[in-house]
Design a protein around this motif. Sequence first.
Motif, short mmCIF file in Angstrom:
data_model
loop_
_atom_site.label_atom_id
_atom_site.label_comp_id
_atom_site.label_asym_id
_atom_site.label_seq_id
_atom_site.Cartn_x
_atom_site.Cartn_y
_atom_site.Cartn_z
N GLY A 1 -2.91 0.95 13.51
CA GLY A 1 -1.60 1.56 13.60
C GLY A 1 -0.52 0.71 12.96
O GLY A 1 0.36 1.22 12.25
N VAL A 2 -0.60 -0.60 13.18
CA VAL A 2 0.36 -1.52 12.56
C VAL A 2 0.25 -1.45 11.04
O VAL A 2 1.25 -1.38 10.32
CB VAL A 2 0.13 -2.97 13.06
CG1 VAL A 2 0.97 -3.95 12.25
CG2 VAL A 2 0.47 -3.08 14.55
N CYS A 3 -0.99 -1.48 10.54
CA CYS A 3 -1.20 -1.42 9.09
C CYS A 3 -0.68 -0.11 8.51
O CYS A 3 -0.07 -0.09 7.43
CB CYS A 3 -2.68 -1.59 8.76
SG CYS A 3 -3.32 -3.26 9.06
N ASP A 4 -0.89 0.99 9.22
CA ASP A 4 -0.39 2.28 8.75
C ASP A 4 1.14 2.26 8.65
O ASP A 4 1.71 2.75 7.67
CB ASP A 4 -0.83 3.40 9.70
CG ASP A 4 -2.32 3.72 9.58
OD1 ASP A 4 -2.94 3.31 8.59
OD2 ASP A 4 -2.85 4.38 10.50
N ARG A 5 1.77 1.69 9.67
CA ARG A 5 3.24 1.67 9.66
C ARG A 5 3.79 0.72 8.60
O ARG A 5 4.87 0.95 8.05
CB ARG A 5 3.76 1.29 11.05
CG ARG A 5 3.51 2.37 12.10
CD ARG A 5 4.20 2.08 13.40
NE ARG A 5 3.63 0.95 14.13
CZ ARG A 5 2.59 1.03 14.96
NH1 ARG A 5 1.98 2.19 15.16
NH2 ARG A 5 2.14 -0.03 15.60
N LEU A 6 3.04 -0.34 8.27
CA LEU A 6 3.47 -1.28 7.23
C LEU A 6 3.07 -0.81 5.84
O LEU A 6 3.55 -1.34 4.84
CB LEU A 6 2.87 -2.66 7.49
CG LEU A 6 3.39 -3.44 8.69
CD1 LEU A 6 2.60 -4.73 8.88
CD2 LEU A 6 4.86 -3.77 8.52
#
Length: 241
Positions: free
Chosen positions: A127-132
């Motif tokens: 999820g963090v990677c998707d948002r970044l």
Amino acid sequence: MTEETGGWVALFSGGKDSSWALYCALERGLDVERLVTVHPDGDSYMYHVPATELATLAAESIGIPTVAVEPSDFEAESAVESGRQGDAEVVPLESALRNLDEDLPGGIRGLVAGAVESEYQTSRIEGVCDRLGCDLLAPLWREDPRSLAEDMLEAGFEIVIVQVAAAGLDETWLGRTIDAAALAELETLGEEYGVHLLGEGGEYETMVVDGPHMDRRIDLTYETEWDGSRGSIRVTEARLG
């Protein structure tokens, strides 16, 4: 950020899984520009906890700058339900990564993580990677535990157990180096007590004190702390040899 620009960042605790993930990334020729170490305050659903202060020393030996996420960066609110705590624990990590994304030339191209089987942890990192808007490299994900352990040893990793918290793992395991004999014993404990070979269920935690990606070995002086069912080592001195 385009696919051709930016550097890689690795989540790094100094334990065997994050160290092996970093090693795999370096072996693939990825430009890992920063290591991010989370220092939780107390138990954590998301992160490796014991001896994370040694990660800075390990990073010095590896030669990659570190970024620390300190306990003061975590939200003050406590959460009993694991999902709520896990989400709260992601907040300071994501904040640190967003700062890096702004500071690094070209931003963050990808994140390296040492997840093995935890859907709970991996889904949040994804999820963090998707948002970044960056890639995720998880080279240990869903790989055979025995093969992973043997690959680490064959590569020259020296892995020390720094904490145990499971039936079958007594005080004699504290400070023990994982070798072929230890793996055989862990397999037996897995059959008897359900101990995961890589400690994926928190049965034990580790520190990599030497490896092919490190210029100097970490020499430890420590005492053991044991309460009758679980314990850890308390490092009194750590230095690069």
